[in-house]
Design a protein around this motif. Structure first.
Motif, PDB file in Angstrom:
ATOM      1  N   ASP A 173     -11.324  -1.438   5.686  1.00 25.86           N
ATOM      2  CA  ASP A 173     -12.555  -2.122   6.068  1.00 25.86           C
ATOM      3  C   ASP A 173     -13.558  -1.024   6.387  1.00 25.86           C
ATOM      4  O   ASP A 173     -13.195  -0.009   6.969  1.00 25.86           O
ATOM      5  CB  ASP A 173     -12.377  -2.968   7.333  1.00 25.86           C
ATOM      6  CG  ASP A 173     -11.302  -4.034   7.207  1.00 25.86           C
ATOM      7  OD1 ASP A 173     -10.977  -4.434   6.074  1.00 25.86           O
ATOM      8  OD2 ASP A 173     -10.802  -4.467   8.254  1.00 25.86           O
ATOM      9  N   ASN A 187       0.580  -1.310   6.062  1.00 25.87           N
ATOM     10  CA  ASN A 187       1.535  -2.390   6.314  1.00 25.87           C
ATOM     11  C   ASN A 187       2.954  -1.866   6.479  1.00 25.87           C
ATOM     12  O   ASN A 187       3.879  -2.616   6.647  1.00 25.87           O
ATOM     13  CB  ASN A 187       1.486  -3.421   5.184  1.00 25.87           C
ATOM     14  CG  ASN A 187       0.151  -4.133   5.153  1.00 25.87           C
ATOM     15  OD1 ASN A 187      -0.413  -4.433   6.193  1.00 25.87           O
ATOM     16  ND2 ASN A 187      -0.363  -4.383   3.969  1.00 25.87           N
ATOM     17  N   LYS A 215      -8.035  -3.100  -0.986  1.00 27.16           N
ATOM     18  CA  LYS A 215      -6.655  -2.629  -1.108  1.00 27.16           C
ATOM     19  C   LYS A 215      -6.635  -1.267  -1.777  1.00 27.16           C
ATOM     20  O   LYS A 215      -7.235  -1.063  -2.827  1.00 27.16           O
ATOM     21  CB  LYS A 215      -5.813  -3.610  -1.929  1.00 27.16           C
ATOM     22  CG  LYS A 215      -5.632  -4.956  -1.273  1.00 27.16           C
ATOM     23  CD  LYS A 215      -4.805  -4.821  -0.015  1.00 27.16           C
ATOM     24  CE  LYS A 215      -4.558  -6.187   0.591  1.00 27.16           C
ATOM     25  NZ  LYS A 215      -3.748  -6.130   1.776  1.00 27.16           N
ATOM     26  N   ASN A 262      -0.303   0.067  -0.585  1.00 24.88           N
ATOM     27  CA  ASN A 262      -0.393  -1.134   0.250  1.00 24.88           C
ATOM     28  C   ASN A 262      -1.206  -0.878   1.526  1.00 24.88           C
ATOM     29  O   ASN A 262      -0.840  -1.295   2.611  1.00 24.88           O
ATOM     30  CB  ASN A 262       1.002  -1.667   0.582  1.00 24.88           C
ATOM     31  CG  ASN A 262       0.951  -3.128   0.976  1.00 24.88           C
ATOM     32  OD1 ASN A 262       0.036  -3.856   0.611  1.00 24.88           O
ATOM     33  ND2 ASN A 262       1.937  -3.561   1.733  1.00 24.88           N
ATOM     34  N   GLU A 296      -4.900  -1.220   3.530  1.00 25.62           N
ATOM     35  CA  GLU A 296      -6.080  -2.066   3.583  1.00 25.62           C
ATOM     36  C   GLU A 296      -7.215  -1.302   4.266  1.00 25.62           C
ATOM     37  O   GLU A 296      -7.012  -0.648   5.287  1.00 25.62           O
ATOM     38  CB  GLU A 296      -5.776  -3.335   4.362  1.00 25.62           C
ATOM     39  CG  GLU A 296      -6.896  -4.346   4.310  1.00 25.62           C
ATOM     40  CD  GLU A 296      -6.494  -5.658   4.945  1.00 25.62           C
ATOM     41  OE1 GLU A 296      -7.335  -6.226   5.653  1.00 25.62           O
ATOM     42  OE2 GLU A 296      -5.350  -6.106   4.736  1.00 25.62           O
ATOM     43  N   GLY A 307     -11.009  -5.807   3.687  1.00 29.84           N
ATOM     44  CA  GLY A 307      -9.856  -6.195   2.885  1.00 29.84           C
ATOM     45  C   GLY A 307      -9.680  -5.465   1.572  1.00 29.84           C
ATOM     46  O   GLY A 307      -8.936  -5.927   0.711  1.00 29.84           O
TER      47      GLY A 307
END
Length: 51
Positions: free
Chosen positions: A19, A35, A11, A15, A17, A9
């Motif tokens: 991991d 996104n 950032k 925008n 993300e 999560g």
């Protein structure tokens, strides 16, 4: 600092993300999720390869 671990999560600019997980100080897996419908550039330090 942590030889083995993971984060989820995070950032990033635009925008995005992120991991990722690592073992013995080396990246094992990374996921980059946008996104929006756009391209994302990923740069690796140390000459690693992205698969």
């Amino acid at each position: 600092m942590w030889p083995t671990g993971s984060v989820t999560g995070l950032k990033a600019k635009g925008n995005i993300e992120v991991d990722m997980s690592w073992e013995d100080g080396k990246l094992v897996e990374a996921r980059v999720k946008g996104n929006e419908d756009k391209s994302v550039r990923v740069f690796l330090w140390g000459g690693g390869r992205w698969r």
